[in-house]
Design a protein around this motif. Structure first.
Motif, PDB file in Angstrom:
ATOM      1  N   ARG A  23      -8.881  -0.303   2.440  1.00 55.24           N
ATOM      2  CA  ARG A  23      -9.708  -0.151   1.143  1.00 55.24           C
ATOM      3  C   ARG A  23      -9.827  -1.547   0.760  1.00 55.24           C
ATOM      4  N   THR A  24      -8.472  -2.153   0.659  1.00 61.11           N
ATOM      5  CA  THR A  24      -8.582  -3.616   0.148  1.00 61.11           C
ATOM      6  C   THR A  24      -7.324  -4.212   0.968  1.00 61.11           C
ATOM      7  N   ARG A  32      -7.947  10.118   3.285  1.00 60.06           N
ATOM      8  CA  ARG A  32      -8.401  10.340   4.502  1.00 60.06           C
ATOM      9  C   ARG A  32      -7.357  10.179   5.511  1.00 60.06           C
ATOM     10  N   MET A  33      -6.278   9.207   5.002  1.00 54.19           N
ATOM     11  CA  MET A  33      -5.071   9.078   5.934  1.00 54.19           C
ATOM     12  C   MET A  33      -4.276  10.425   6.143  1.00 54.19           C
ATOM     13  N   LYS A  34      -4.194  11.320   4.920  1.00 55.84           N
ATOM     14  CA  LYS A  34      -3.232  12.441   4.964  1.00 55.84           C
ATOM     15  C   LYS A  34      -4.288  13.382   6.051  1.00 55.84           C
ATOM     16  N   ARG A  89      -4.410  -1.957   0.320  1.00 56.72           N
ATOM     17  CA  ARG A  89      -4.601  -0.339  -0.043  1.00 56.72           C
ATOM     18  C   ARG A  89      -5.005   0.071   0.953  1.00 56.72           C
ATOM     19  N   VAL A  90      -4.859   1.746   0.903  1.00 51.68           N
ATOM     20  CA  VAL A  90      -5.575   2.432   2.008  1.00 51.68           C
ATOM     21  C   VAL A  90      -6.024   3.536   1.206  1.00 51.68           C
ATOM     22  N   PRO A 123       0.688  -1.182  -0.098  1.00 48.22           N
ATOM     23  CA  PRO A 123       0.140  -0.138   0.065  1.00 48.22           C
ATOM     24  C   PRO A 123       0.917   1.169   0.060  1.00 48.22           C
ATOM     25  N   SER A 124       2.310   1.236   0.371  1.00 45.59           N
ATOM     26  CA  SER A 124       2.952   2.433   0.479  1.00 45.59           C
ATOM     27  C   SER A 124       3.218   3.138  -1.025  1.00 45.59           C
ATOM     28  N   THR A 125       3.005   2.196  -2.005  1.00 45.18           N
ATOM     29  CA  THR A 125       3.350   2.873  -3.605  1.00 45.18           C
ATOM     30  C   THR A 125       2.664   3.931  -3.804  1.00 45.18           C
TER      31      THR A 125
END
Length: 372
Positions: free
Chosen positions: A314-315, A360-362, A355-356, A264-266
């Motif tokens: 998300r996933t 929203r994380m930001k 995935r995130v 998910p970091s990409t």
């Protein structure tokens, strides 16, 4: 560490120390609604400040381990990070300096057989190819260079990370979450000293491993980090630094394991624009973070964020996970199986974040940084 006598003696000594009156942090009488957490890492940065500033969270302590930095340098960063946040009540406990089996010489031997690693952490002397990423100064394990944030004035707690974690899960059975964002050496030692360790914790959330990440951002930094998984999609540094420790931890009887791999970091990057947006407030953490645009993916921050708010995921998928500990071309790579295909050698099922929700994380990060 292979001697049964030594393990029994060390464990007995450890609990004797605990019973002899080891200092209990002032927040030991935690409110029931507060989530209890221990953060174990090979450094200290935004992820730790996120958890430290989050409401209804009680950070029991920050543990340190060697990985990106040697343990003593990681400890210095953690001490300074706690000082910047003005949280002297949160202890910093020093952990393992060396992996269980892996060494710098073994790593160099492996590279002579199977090719160069992109990143080696505390053992890194130079990049294989030209890069915009800075290279930490190579130094001995007992040396601590001056920190860019200023050097800490406080000292680490007079207790090892392993004894601290064991003491906390016994003091708060079923309540302590552990966020692991470095190599798993401390966790493996704790599990071997006390087989009840993992089962007494509430959960393990760790940043580490890799399944099949794909480059998502079209930036020079994203292309450079794609070197880490382009030809070796199952390799990731935290696991590769101490594969044996990771395998021990992944076979332990945790109630719940959440894996945050490189995948998910990409979709994330600590870019100048990102940093400028999240540091509009005037808090000590915001002022420090304004100088932190390194274009790195938000590896640890994702782990902290999904622990704080699982709805950001998300996933995801549920698979059984282990690590290749054979000294071959895939040493330290992640192994995974769907239900029914695992070898059934006590591998544990893990909830793997793929995935995130990045916007929203930001927003969450920006809100936490702005908190006093």
């Amino acid at each position: 560490m292979k001697s049964g006598f030594f393990l029994r003696a060390l464990r007995n000594g450890l609990f004797a120390f605990c019973l002899a009156g080891a200092v209990v942090p002032p927040h030991a009488q935690a409110e029931q609604q507060d989530r209890l957490v221990i953060f174990d890492d090979d450094g200290f940065a935004l992820a730790q400040w996120m958890v430290l500033k989050a409401p209804h969270v009680k950070v029991l302590g920050f543990a340190t381990v060697s990985g990106d930095f040697w343990q003593k340098e990681a400890t210095a960063y953690a001490l300074r990070g706690v000082e910047i946040a003005n949280r002297p009540d949160v202890p910093v406990v020093a952990g393992a300096t060396y992996p269980l089996l892996n060494t710098e010489k073994r790593t160099e031997r492996w590279e002579s057989l199977y090719g160069k690693l992109v990143w080696k952490g505390a053992w890194m002397k130079q990049w294989v190819e030209k890069t915009n990423q800075p290279l930490p100064p190579y130094h001995a394990a007992n040396s601590v260079p001056d920190l860019p944030w200023g050097n800490p004035k406080t000292k680490a707690a007079p207790e090892t990370a392993v004894s601290f974690m064991l003491r906390m899960v016994h003091q708060y059975p079923g309540q302590v979450s552990i966020i692991e964002c470095g190599p798993m050496t401390n966790l493996a030692l704790a599990q071997k000293l006390d087989p009840e360790f993992a089962s007494l914790a509430k959960e393990l959330v760790y940043m580490g491993g890799s399944l099949n990440p794909q480059q998502k951002l079209n930036t020079p930094a994203a292309a450079q980090f794609a070197r880490e998984f382009g030809n070796s999609p199952r390799r990731e540094f935290n696991i590769r630094f101490d594969p044996e420790a990771a395998s021990i931890v992944m076979h332990a009887p945790w109630k719940k394991i959440v894996m945050v791999p490189a995948d998910p970091s990409t979709e994330t990057e600590m870019s100048e624009a990102f940093v400028k947006d999240i540091t509009q407030s005037d808090t000590p953490v915001a002022r420090i973070m304004r100088k932190s645009a390194n274009n790195f993916p938000l590896w640890d921050e994702i782990a902290a964020a999904v622990w704080l708010d699982p709805s950001l995921i998300r996933t995801s998928t549920d698979v059984y996970v282990d690590v290749n500990t054979a000294f071959d071309a895939q040493y330290g790579d992640i192994l995974s199986w769907s239900e029914g295909y695992q070898p059934r050698l006590d591998e544990q099922k893990e909830h793997v974040v793929l995935r995130v929700d990045v916007p929203r994380m930001k927003a969450l990060i920006k809100d936490l940084i702005a908190r006093p």
